[in-house]
Design a protein around this motif. Structure first.
Motif, PDB file in Angstrom:
ATOM      1  N   MET A 170      -5.434  -0.024  -6.380  1.00  0.00           N
ATOM      2  CA  MET A 170      -4.132   0.880  -6.185  1.00  0.00           C
ATOM      3  C   MET A 170      -3.147   0.884  -7.452  1.00  0.00           C
ATOM      4  N   GLU A 194       2.644   2.499  -7.125  1.00  0.00           N
ATOM      5  CA  GLU A 194       1.669   1.877  -6.745  1.00  0.00           C
ATOM      6  C   GLU A 194       1.195   1.236  -5.467  1.00  0.00           C
ATOM      7  N   LEU A 286       2.193   4.079   0.403  1.00  0.00           N
ATOM      8  CA  LEU A 286       1.135   4.669  -1.363  1.00  0.00           C
ATOM      9  C   LEU A 286       2.076   4.088  -2.204  1.00  0.00           C
ATOM     10  N   SER A 287       2.648   4.283  -2.402  1.00  0.00           N
ATOM     11  CA  SER A 287       3.751   4.696  -3.815  1.00  0.00           C
ATOM     12  C   SER A 287       5.387   3.982  -3.228  1.00  0.00           C
TER      13      SER A 287
END
Length: 591
Positions: A170, A194, A286-287
């Protein structure tokens, strides 16, 4: 409707999987065929995540009878200490001992096994893959572990018989020219990173805009995840603070499989916990959106000095400890190694003056004319990225077996008791013949001590410290188990020596990302106090009431057995109450 989805999700788990109040079960591991999903279930899950299911192998498996491959083994041996190569291997950890298999590149063993390496992994590249994996693991009561690059000194990113959520690919980064949220407006040039992006990638990309973020000295460390959530010390920390001090917002997936925005105004308690309270336990990030700064120029000096005997060395280390407040007041940072009768130092100063640096360093040399200075050099770099790429990034070997225990040393002690501090450093110093080192980092003080507008749970020991001292130990695969146990114990004993400089009755504090898994009273040492730990634990229980996210010495792990696979019976009342309240909420919302 959002609350309804969350509640119905948990109720579905409870009734579909018969996770009744009386029988919250041990995690289902691959070794348990009676509960491990069958091939058809795994195939359906794999189809739902676009075929992203992969099979991890221990990093040395291709050099052993288990999976021998001559060509692959040659590559593995050549790349064994390459941190970038290791981060690209789904089954590899940066330090080989955490794979805990009998596989080795040094000995071709017929007993090579999976060890602690997960048996299956999801190579996630989207939030949907993460959400689906969380729901699948919860529904099937699987042991779930989370990894990006495997930079982990506690073994939190791997577990025997588990399912791995691998976030390494990611890789998106986005520059936000003007960031604003409910409590912040007009933050210029924030960057959204990310979960799989590594610090070398961040530094390189931001250098195009003459910007820098506060990140790790090691370029292969993941920018988002355990580093950031554990606080994140940096070569630039004294200049601008800890990495977690720079976070503006998180995008996460919580244990109910839902995607959430987390900032000071949305899920504010979770925002506080994620900023310093440790990774891998509250939610999957996720980020993150973090501040950036115009890149400073950097002046740098290196110094290596040796003493001929113990008496001369004691004088050197005392002189060096007395020197530290002087350079700290001048805005310097440093990394140094105290081993045998040698002191090696790397100094750097953001936006520093080269002439002033040389004058100060020359004065230190003049004060120690009886010592042998092996080398003293200084350099000037036009930006942080040049310093990172030419000096820091090349010095990042991994692959070896390794343990560490750290201590945060208060600034007041360094300034008031330099002789006592020097004596303790010499007692705890490293020995090359045994593979040990005492690594010091002058990366606290300065803006790390600035607590204004710091909405986070970073260990308060950082706010009063000047140094982070780390007792390290490495060994080879051929070292006997008895000798490994002895060396592991020595790491703890050497770290405990550092506690002697603290005032009587005070609690030692550690950097949890650089700590020993057998540290006693880890809750207080890693998180600052029992009060802070309990506050973090209450947040953990709110967002992950069934303990889906559990890892070594992470908040809430003390509610699980030592292998982290079975809940302790004392938790049944808490789970009982949680389920009861969730059912009450359903009727309240639907009525």
């Amino acid at each position: 409707m959002h609350c309804v989805h969350i509640v119905l999700y948990f109720v579905t788990i409870i009734f579909n999987q018969q996770l009744t109040i009386a029988q919250l079960r041990c995690r289902c591991l691959a070794s348990n065929s009676s509960c491990w999903p069958n091939a058809t279930v795994w195939q359906m899950f794999n189809e739902s995540i676009n075929g992203r299911l992969v099979i991890p192998e221990p990093s040395a498996a291709v050099c052993n009878e288990r999976s021998y491959n001559s060509t692959a083994c040659s590559i593995t041996k050549a790349q064994w200490s390459n941190a970038t190569w290791r981060s690209d291997q789904v089954g590899a950890m940066q330090n080989h001992n955490w794979e805990n298999s009998s596989c080795s590149i040094f000995v071709n063993r017929s007993t090579c096994n999976q060890g602690s390496v997960p048996v299956l992994a999801v190579d996630a590249i989207s939030p949907e893959h993460v959400k689906a994996t969380v729901r699948f693991a919860a529904t099937n009561n699987l042991r779930l572990v989370i990894k990006s690059t495997g930079h982990d000194y506690l073994g939190r990113s791997t577990a025997a018989g588990s399912l791995l959520l691998w976030l390494h690919h990611m890789k998106n980064m986005t520059l936000i020219e003007q960031y604003s949220s409910c409590d912040l407006t007009n933050i210029s040039n924030a960057v959204c990173i990310e979960a799989g992006v590594q610090w070398s990638e961040v530094y390189r990309w931001l250098s195009k805009f003459n910007l820098v973020a506060i990140g790790a000295a090691s370029g292969t460390v993941s920018a988002v995840g355990g580093y950031l959530e554990g606080g994140g010390h940096s070569p630039l920390s004294r200049w601008k603070g800890m990495a977690a001090d720079q976070v503006l917002e998180y995008d996460v997936v919580t244990a109910d499989g839902q995607r959430q925005t987390v900032n000071a105004c949305q899920n504010g308690d979770l925002f506080w916990a994620l900023n310093g309270g440790g990774g891998g336990t509250y939610a999957i990030v996720l980020s993150a959106v973090v501040r950036t700064f115009p890149s400073p120029s950097v002046v740098v000096a290196t110094c290596s000095v040796s003493a001929s005997n113990a008496t001369s060395y004691a004088k050197l280390i005392e002189s060096f400890v007395e020197f530290l407040p002087i350079v700290a007041d001048a805005g310097w940072s440093a990394y140094f190694d105290i081993t045998d009768l040698t002191l090696s130092v790397l100094f750097h100063v953001p936006n520093g003056d080269w002439a002033a640096l040389n004058a100060t360093l020359n004065q230190f040399v003049a004060n120690n004319t009886d010592l042998h200075f092996n080398s003293t050099n200084s350099f000037a770099f036009p930006s942080f990225y040049y310093y990172f790429a030419l000096v820091l990034e090349p010095n990042n070997p991994t692959g070896y077996d390794f343990l560490v225990s750290s201590r945060l040393i208060p600034e007041s002690i360094i300034r008031s008791k330099p002789k006592q501090v020097a004596e303790v450093f010499i007692q705890a110093k490293g020995q090359r013949t045994t593979g040990s080192n005492l690594r010091g980092s002058l990366i606290a003080g300065g803006q790390v001590s600035n607590t204004t507008n710091r909405n986070n749970s970073i260990n308060p020991g950082w706010r009063t410290a000047l140094l982070r001292m780390a007792c390290t130990q490495d060994w080879s695969d051929t070292t006997s188990k008895a000798d490994q146990d002895y060396l592991a114990a020595q790491v703890l004993l050497r770290a405990a020596m550092l506690d002697a400089v603290l005032p009587a009755g005070s609690q030692p504090t550690c950097y949890a990302n650089e700590a020993h898994p057998n540290e006693v009273n880890w809750q207080e040492k890693f998180y600052g106090s029992k009060v802070i730990y309990n506050q973090l634990k209450s947040i953990k229980e709110k967002y992950d009431p069934f303990g889906l996210f559990v890892c070594t010495n992470c908040v809430g792990s003390d509610d699980w057995t030592s292998d982290l696979n079975c809940p302790k019976t004392s938790n049944s009342v808490r789970f009982n109450l949680t389920i009861f309240l969730l059912l009450i909420e359903i009727f309240a919302i639907l009525s």
